[in-house]
Scaffold this active site. Structure first.
Site, PDB file in Angstrom:
ATOM      1  N   LEU A 269      39.465  37.141  28.518  1.00  0.00           N
ATOM      2  CA  LEU A 269      40.535  36.150  28.439  1.00  0.00           C
ATOM      3  C   LEU A 269      40.578  35.293  29.708  1.00  0.00           C
ATOM      4  O   LEU A 269      40.520  34.071  29.646  1.00  0.00           O
ATOM      5  CB  LEU A 269      41.875  36.876  28.217  1.00  0.00           C
ATOM      6  CG  LEU A 269      43.133  36.038  28.086  1.00  0.00           C
ATOM      7  CD1 LEU A 269      43.011  35.028  26.955  1.00  0.00           C
ATOM      8  CD2 LEU A 269      44.345  36.948  27.822  1.00  0.00           C
TER       9      LEU A 269
ATOM     10  N   HIS B  69      53.436  59.353  53.902  1.00  0.00           N
ATOM     11  CA  HIS B  69      52.217  59.978  54.420  1.00  0.00           C
ATOM     12  C   HIS B  69      51.844  59.434  55.805  1.00  0.00           C
ATOM     13  O   HIS B  69      50.899  59.943  56.433  1.00  0.00           O
ATOM     14  CB  HIS B  69      51.043  59.744  53.466  1.00  0.00           C
ATOM     15  CG  HIS B  69      51.026  60.645  52.270  1.00  0.00           C
ATOM     16  ND1 HIS B  69      51.953  60.571  51.250  1.00  0.00           N
ATOM     17  CD2 HIS B  69      50.177  61.655  51.921  1.00  0.00           C
ATOM     18  CE1 HIS B  69      51.665  61.470  50.325  1.00  0.00           C
ATOM     19  NE2 HIS B  69      50.606  62.151  50.699  1.00  0.00           N
ATOM     20  N   GLY B  70      52.544  58.384  56.240  1.00  0.00           N
ATOM     21  CA  GLY B  70      52.250  57.819  57.556  1.00  0.00           C
ATOM     22  C   GLY B  70      50.814  57.336  57.651  1.00  0.00           C
ATOM     23  O   GLY B  70      50.245  56.857  56.663  1.00  0.00           O
TER      24      GLY B  70
ATOM     25  N   ARG C  31      54.406  69.268  55.787  1.00  0.00           N
ATOM     26  CA  ARG C  31      54.210  68.684  57.119  1.00  0.00           C
ATOM     27  C   ARG C  31      55.498  68.775  57.940  1.00  0.00           C
ATOM     28  O   ARG C  31      56.569  68.350  57.504  1.00  0.00           O
ATOM     29  CB  ARG C  31      53.767  67.227  56.992  1.00  0.00           C
ATOM     30  CG  ARG C  31      53.426  66.580  58.321  1.00  0.00           C
ATOM     31  CD  ARG C  31      52.795  65.215  58.094  1.00  0.00           C
ATOM     32  NE  ARG C  31      52.641  64.458  59.323  1.00  0.00           N
ATOM     33  CZ  ARG C  31      51.597  64.548  60.134  1.00  0.00           C
ATOM     34  NH1 ARG C  31      50.618  65.397  59.841  1.00  0.00           N
ATOM     35  NH2 ARG C  31      51.513  63.818  61.233  1.00  0.00           N
TER      36      ARG C  31
ATOM     37  N   GLU D 247      47.903  42.091  31.934  1.00  0.00           N
ATOM     38  CA  GLU D 247      48.642  42.175  30.662  1.00  0.00           C
ATOM     39  C   GLU D 247      50.016  41.512  30.757  1.00  0.00           C
ATOM     40  O   GLU D 247      50.997  42.009  30.217  1.00  0.00           O
ATOM     41  CB  GLU D 247      48.781  43.650  30.240  1.00  0.00           C
ATOM     42  CG  GLU D 247      47.674  44.143  29.319  1.00  0.00           C
ATOM     43  CD  GLU D 247      46.284  44.070  29.929  1.00  0.00           C
ATOM     44  OE1 GLU D 247      45.847  42.948  30.255  1.00  0.00           O
ATOM     45  OE2 GLU D 247      45.611  45.101  30.046  1.00  0.00           O
TER      46      GLU D 247
ATOM     47  N   TRP E  58      37.005  38.678  35.713  1.00  0.00           N
ATOM     48  CA  TRP E  58      37.891  39.863  35.783  1.00  0.00           C
ATOM     49  C   TRP E  58      37.862  40.638  34.462  1.00  0.00           C
ATOM     50  O   TRP E  58      38.895  41.115  34.003  1.00  0.00           O
ATOM     51  CB  TRP E  58      39.345  39.482  36.102  1.00  0.00           C
ATOM     52  CG  TRP E  58      39.527  38.397  37.110  1.00  0.00           C
ATOM     53  CD1 TRP E  58      40.185  37.221  36.931  1.00  0.00           C
ATOM     54  CD2 TRP E  58      39.064  38.382  38.462  1.00  0.00           C
ATOM     55  NE1 TRP E  58      40.156  36.484  38.083  1.00  0.00           N
ATOM     56  CE2 TRP E  58      39.475  37.169  39.030  1.00  0.00           C
ATOM     57  CE3 TRP E  58      38.332  39.278  39.246  1.00  0.00           C
ATOM     58  CZ2 TRP E  58      39.181  36.819  40.345  1.00  0.00           C
ATOM     59  CZ3 TRP E  58      38.035  38.938  40.553  1.00  0.00           C
ATOM     60  CH2 TRP E  58      38.462  37.725  41.081  1.00  0.00           C
ATOM     61  N   ILE E  59      36.707  40.738  33.865  1.00  0.00           N
ATOM     62  CA  ILE E  59      36.619  41.406  32.567  1.00  0.00           C
ATOM     63  C   ILE E  59      36.430  42.906  32.791  1.00  0.00           C
ATOM     64  O   ILE E  59      35.333  43.366  33.134  1.00  0.00           O
ATOM     65  CB  ILE E  59      35.438  40.862  31.714  1.00  0.00           C
ATOM     66  CG1 ILE E  59      35.453  39.329  31.716  1.00  0.00           C
ATOM     67  CG2 ILE E  59      35.507  41.427  30.305  1.00  0.00           C
ATOM     68  CD1 ILE E  59      36.741  38.704  31.248  1.00  0.00           C
TER      69      ILE E  59
ATOM     70  N   GLN F 255      54.117  55.312  52.811  1.00  0.00           N
ATOM     71  CA  GLN F 255      55.025  55.364  53.957  1.00  0.00           C
ATOM     72  C   GLN F 255      55.291  56.809  54.368  1.00  0.00           C
ATOM     73  O   GLN F 255      55.278  57.137  55.556  1.00  0.00           O
ATOM     74  CB  GLN F 255      56.347  54.662  53.591  1.00  0.00           C
ATOM     75  CG  GLN F 255      57.272  54.437  54.776  1.00  0.00           C
ATOM     76  CD  GLN F 255      56.745  53.360  55.723  1.00  0.00           C
ATOM     77  OE1 GLN F 255      55.897  52.563  55.362  1.00  0.00           O
ATOM     78  NE2 GLN F 255      57.226  53.390  56.959  1.00  0.00           N
TER      79      GLN F 255
END
Lengths: 83, 392
Positions: B139, B349-350, B278, B374, B170-171, B347
């Site tokens: 498309l 996970h830093g 963590r 889409e 971009w198919i 964010q």
């Protein structure tokens, strides 16, 4: 029991805010028709009236007015009965 | 009682039912087991390689995951809409590139089944239903994205053939597709064509490397005097976008909505794991209130997106015309929710989150794509308020 026309108009009313649609009014000329309406309209007539819209039915004339949509449904129903 | 049977009337209540049947729960477990064992562990490497392997395509075919929503009488599996959503969510959770293969193949298949002429369907549907032929959707063009009805690729009738000229880009999975659902202007009217990858005059190239869904084998197509048989047209002249492509895109939006749910939930899961292991400042990350706030937003976003997708799926199963609108709403919300969740995941996970050592950077890149494909977020914002939402 609602007639075909009433059902069609009730469905289209969701797209035509604040506008009372006449049976012979050109819905394309009103400027409300977009791809969302086009798709949902096909889905609506198929589900509501138990018909299948096919390639040959894809003609703007078939969907231009409430009268035309009703006529299309009538033709498809008749074809189904005679098949 | 199946979800299909659990209509509001059958249930004796107003509103829609959102529960899963036992069969749907089993299917989801099957999909998750496959995605967690065969897809997720390798998704990072496929992303770096910018290609999912051919073996995966074969496995998806063998499992019957390709063309799953196609009706059984047309050779498909006849998978109901909710189960199909669960499949795309689980694959999307593991690897958006893999999910996108199902999306584009299934878009092409349903468009062919709905709008193809009998000889074309007889020739292509059986092989596409079993996955031995892969489909893709052509498309977008270098100058045309959202304004799809204005594609610049042209078609003209010459004798018994159509001749196509133009360029597509971009198919998704265009590098490996056997056939393309393609939009072109026929006498100035958008029209859908069915273009075999081996059609004379068609050349394909690997597309530029993209930010997200990098492993989805994107291609650029050049059509120069490309000739296809006269019956390789879907729908009528001038109805190619409004009906044929939109029919395909409706399924695509549904698939992308569920795929976005998968991304959002993957982000949430990764963040819950990371923040509960963590330590920072003498406490686990998840014990810090600002972290809890982010996690709460992610949980709410993921749940809300999933519920909108269930709603759309349920209405699709009922054949409600409003399912088109509800699918758009689900896609709009879920793709944005996936972005919010992915942003938060990185964010939380830093610095670790910005590396390939954790999947969240990939989730963030993939999530961005969900807001573009889409029907972009902006297109949905224009279209959705045009119809008064129905109550169910």
């Amino acid at each position: 029991m609602a007639t075909k026309k009433e059902k069609i108009k009730e469905f289209l009313a969701k797209f035509f805010r604040n506008h009372v649609l006449a049976d012979d009014e050109d819905i394309f000329a009103l400027g409300f028709v977009n791809s969302l309406l086009a798709m949902q309209l096909v889905g609506f007539v198929e589900k509501e009236f138990g018909i299948t819209i096919e390639d040959d039915d894809l003609d703007f004339e078939n969907f231009r007015t409430v009268n035309n949509i009703e006529a299309l449904v009538g033709r498809k129903e008749a074809a189904r009965v005679s098949a | 009682m199946s979800v299909l049977e659990a209509t509001p009337a059958a249930a004796g209540v107003e509103g829609i039912c959102l529960g899963l049947t036992e069969e749907q729960r089993k299917s989801r477990a099957e999909f998750r087991a496959f995605a967690e064992s065969e897809v997720a562990p390798y998704a990072g490497q496929w992303d770096r390689d910018a290609r999912v392997p051919d073996e995966l395509l074969e496995e998806l075919k063998n499992r019957g995951y390709l063309a799953a929503p196609l009706a059984q009488e047309q050779g498909g599996r006849g998978m109901d809409a909710v189960t199909y959503g669960l499949l795309t969510a689980e694959l999307g959770r593991a690897c958006s590139s893999t999910r996108s293969l199902l999306t584009v193949h299934d878009m092409a298949v349903v468009a062919l089944a709905r709008w193809g002429k009998p000889p074309l369907k007889e020739r292509y549907l059986p092989a596409m239903a079993e996955g031995s032929l892969l489909g893709a959707v052509a498309l977008s063009e270098p100058n045309i994205g959202s304004a799809a009805t204005q594609v610049e690729t042209t078609a003209r009738k010459v004798g018994e053939e159509y001749v196509l000229d133009g360029e597509k880009c971009w198919i998704t999975f265009g590098q490996v597709a056997d056939v393309f659902l393609l939009l072109a202007q026929l006498e100035g009217k958008p029209t859908a064509f069915w273009v075999p990858a081996d059609a004379p005059g068609l050349k394909r190239y690997d597309n530029d490397l993209v930010m997200g869904t990098r492993a989805a084998r994107l291609a650029r197509l050049e059509l120069s005097d490309c000739r296809i048989p006269g019956d390789h047209i879907l729908g009528r002249q001038g109805f190619g976008f409004t009906y044929v492509l939109n029919y395909a895109l409706d399924l695509g939006r549904y698939s992308v909505a569920w795929g976005s749910v998968g991304i959002a939930e993957a982000c949430l899961e990764a963040s819950l794991d990371y923040t509960s292991q963590r330590m920072q400042g003498g406490a686990l990350l998840c014990e810090h209130q600002l972290v809890q706030r982010r996690l709460t937003d992610m949980i709410a976003d993921s749940r809300a997106a999933r519920l909108l997708c269930y709603r759309a799926g349920y209405l699709r199963q009922l054949g409600e015309p409003a399912a088109v609108q509800e699918t758009k709403i689900a896609k709009y919300f879920a793709s944005r929710a996936a972005n919010r969740c992915a942003n938060s995941a990185v964010q939380l996970h830093g610095a670790n989150g910005t590396t390939d050592n954790y999947p969240v950077a990939r989730y963030l890149r993939d999530a961005k794509v969900m807001e573009i494909i889409e029907g972009s977020t902006e297109i949905q914002q224009i279209i959705i308020p045009r119809v008064r939402p129905e109550e169910f």
